[in-house]
Design an enzyme around this catalytic site. Sequence first.
Site, PDB file in Angstrom:
ATOM      1  CD  GLU A   1     -23.491 -31.341  -8.121  1.00  0.00           C
ATOM      2  OE1 GLU A   1     -22.673 -30.436  -8.732  1.00  0.00           O
ATOM      3  OE2 GLU A   1     -23.211 -31.801  -7.168  1.00  0.00           O
TER       4      GLU A   1
ATOM      5  CG  ASP B   1     -15.323 -26.058  -6.098  1.00  0.00           C
ATOM      6  OD1 ASP B   1     -16.201 -27.136  -6.439  1.00  0.00           O
ATOM      7  OD2 ASP B   1     -16.089 -24.993  -5.846  1.00  0.00           O
ATOM      8  CB  SER B   2     -15.395 -31.797  -5.422  1.00  0.00           C
ATOM      9  OG  SER B   2     -14.769 -32.277  -6.627  1.00  0.00           O
TER      10      SER B   2
ATOM     11  CD  GLU C   1     -20.594 -24.330  -7.578  1.00  0.00           C
ATOM     12  OE1 GLU C   1     -21.550 -23.826  -6.930  1.00  0.00           O
ATOM     13  OE2 GLU C   1     -19.878 -25.368  -7.306  1.00  0.00           O
TER      14      GLU C   1
ATOM     15  CE  LYS D   1     -17.470 -27.689 -12.622  1.00  0.00           C
ATOM     16  NZ  LYS D   1     -18.189 -27.106 -11.287  1.00  0.00           N
TER      17      LYS D   1
END
Length: 274
Positions: free
Chosen positions: A179, A42-43, A112, A110
């Site tokens: 991260e 989603d970057s 978070e 993925k």
Amino acid sequence: MKPTVLGLRGKKGARLAMLTAYDFPTARLVAEAGIDLILVGDSLGNVVLGYDSTLPVTMDDMVHHTRAARRGAPQAFLIADMPFLSYGTPEQALGNAARLMKDAGADSVKLEGGEEVAPIVEALVRAGVPVLGHVGLTPQTASALGGYKLQGKDETAAKRILDGAIALERAGCWGVVLELVPAPLAKLITERIGIPTIGIGAGADCDGQVLVFHDMVGMFSGFTPTFVKRYAEVGQAIKEAVTRYAAEVREGSFPGEGKSFGMKDEVLKRLYGT
Ligand code: KIV
């Protein structure tokens, strides 16, 4: 051959190389260059769509870009990010994961978060959805974490990240992204869990590494974290190419020899005569 989730779970110490890709040509290039894993992150909100965070990215955006990346890399193991607020309940997560896998062709999703998302991961895995976890700096909740900065510096924060990674493994994730955490913490987590860790700003002792494609090829002029290594200056090369093209058009040297097409004289004569 495309890796399987079972195969990936066993890739401890394998030094997996993962990159983001959000479209057909990039996914194709990245796959042809032999990357192990492709992430439609989603970057894309930051580096492709022009937002200043990942929060505005929608499920429709993710489906659209995952489809394009899949067309570019039909044989790659393709992971798609679940965007902000798309996995609040198991039902919502299942519906959205179904879109990413069935409609868009992702092999895994993925999401978070640590212990707090373990029940969601369990529900997805139970339904047959391969899940990659993501702890440490989690961009979707970066403002609650004090901004885009190193996480897990003190004992309490480090323990929370470690516990999160352990909870994700127990919930059934096949791997975990770490991260922006101190390298020694990433090493400890990598030793403590039995599934691969994939680091970004987390040092060399993870089982794999991931970078944002636009950062590593110099195609993003916004904020670039210090841990990013630039392997190319593609943005600069594009600017130079565009400048030369514009100059050649203006001076009349483009299109030149061999860059246009002729036609039969008699056809042209008739046209002039009309
Ligand atoms: O969205 C993304 O690109 C990511 C990577 C930075 C891991 O989550």
